[in-house]
Design a protein around this motif. Sequence first.
Motif, short mmCIF file in Angstrom:
data_model
loop_
_atom_site.label_atom_id
_atom_site.label_comp_id
_atom_site.label_asym_id
_atom_site.label_seq_id
_atom_site.Cartn_x
_atom_site.Cartn_y
_atom_site.Cartn_z
N ASP A 302 1.77 4.86 43.55
CA ASP A 302 1.61 5.88 42.53
C ASP A 302 1.09 7.14 43.21
O ASP A 302 -0.07 7.19 43.64
N SER A 304 0.28 9.91 42.11
CA SER A 304 -0.73 10.68 41.37
C SER A 304 -2.13 10.15 41.61
O SER A 304 -3.10 10.70 41.08
N LYS A 330 6.43 8.04 40.53
CA LYS A 330 5.78 9.01 39.62
C LYS A 330 5.68 10.39 40.25
O LYS A 330 4.67 11.09 40.13
N ASN A 331 6.77 10.79 40.96
CA ASN A 331 6.74 12.10 41.61
C ASN A 331 6.88 13.25 40.63
O ASN A 331 6.89 14.41 41.03
N LEU A 333 4.52 13.64 38.51
CA LEU A 333 3.12 13.95 38.27
C LEU A 333 2.54 14.68 39.47
O LEU A 333 3.13 14.75 40.54
N ASN A 334 1.34 15.25 39.30
CA ASN A 334 0.67 15.95 40.40
C ASN A 334 0.34 14.96 41.51
O ASN A 334 -0.16 13.86 41.27
N ARG A 335 0.57 15.38 42.73
CA ARG A 335 0.39 14.50 43.89
C ARG A 335 -1.06 14.49 44.36
O ARG A 335 -1.64 15.54 44.61
N GLU A 336 -1.61 13.28 44.48
CA GLU A 336 -2.96 13.09 45.00
C GLU A 336 -2.98 12.25 46.27
O GLU A 336 -3.93 12.31 47.04
N SER A 352 11.16 8.57 40.47
CA SER A 352 10.45 8.46 39.20
C SER A 352 11.15 7.34 38.44
O SER A 352 12.18 7.55 37.82
#
Length: 450
Positions: A302, A304, A330-331, A333-336, A352
């Motif tokens: 994930d 995010s 889940k690309n 969403l914002n990448r963490e 995704s």
Amino acid sequence: MTETIVAVATPPGESALAILRLSGDHCSKITLSCFDTPSPIPRHSYVSEYRNSAGDSIDQVVWCFYPSGKSFTGEEMLEISCHGNEFIIKEIINDLLSFDIRAAEPGEFTKRAFLSKKIDLTQAEAIAQLISAQSTREAKLSKKNLEGNLSEKILIIQQNILGIVSKIEAFIDFPEDDIGERQSDILISQIADIEFFTKTLADAYHRNSSLISKRKVVLIGSPNAGKSTLFNCIVGYDRSIISTTPGTTRDYISQEIIINDSKIDLIDTAGLRDTKEKIESTGVDNTVKLLEKADVIILVLDVSLPYPSCISQYTKNNLKSEKLIIVENKNDLNREISTKNYPQNFKTVNISAKDNKGINCLLDEFNNCIMSQNNSDNNVDILINLRQYNCLSNACEYFVKARAILVDCDDYLLASIELNEALIQIGEIIGHTDNEDMLDKLFKNFCIGK
């Protein structure tokens, strides 16, 4: 007079057509009684009403008659294609059984072909291998064995053994005749050559393992990384339960799919994390065990969230670059996540799974990974099963003993005994028709109707 047997040669269940096979002396009787055709043209297809013993029409069928000596089994044969309705099939079978015909046993048609010397045992086994082949490559090699590829090699071994034995027995039986000097060094060299050729065939059994087993592809990752969603995307329907609650997948779920002409076991697993919940913990343990047997590992992350620390804990001994694909899910969403903790030399695909985006790119990478493993199968040029392997290995042991006898004491009589034992083992591969126990054990694993 041979018993006449009948079986349905197509899989059970509703279908457009079903094929019934008969073999034995009553086949010509059936063509007269059921189709009113006393002298059918061999290998000619007829369209007729199938009429039972009471004269009632059961179905319109297509049938073909094969005369004795010109059929697969060597006996009279009859093949009937009817509509694939289970009630129709049952009614025709029940009517045929009233003609002093019995239901065939598994593999009985192929067994009769072998006993009639239409095929040898390697070809009979090739039929079963062809039916159950797990890849296009295995199917092609099975077909080559059916055409006599293995038989030819076995005959070469037999002929070479017989050539050596005949020389040895000439010296034993006619020691006073002028047949030349004893040729122990030459015989030792010839036996070594046959032994090497035989061992090469036997070694093919171990190279066959990748051909005769499905590829295991395992999806791993932390809970809620999207493994089950991705699993469903690849399978094409909702096979795995999806939930936002962590730990939904407690045990692995598998589905057979076809990728790159190979059968694949795609496996969705329990999320990797430390947990005190007993059932989920057992699921995590099962996931780790699956990694040891996996041909391809898809690590779903994930993006995010930070890289999950527990991944390294559970996978440190199992992640190899040549069989690992990292899926950044889940690309949208914002990448963490940071790649610094990723395993070395990895392949990465962005997707995704929720929106079904990037799946084709993943499948392309997946194909490349499977194809690189399949390319190693090109070194396999023949299929050897366990029974054949045991016979070849046993023969090699007798070759070793024969060489040792000639080297140590130059005793031709003892050497010939060992070589004749090797000859028996090689003969078992092609098959002896008088070995009923072995034949019964072998053919009972065949399909009904084959």
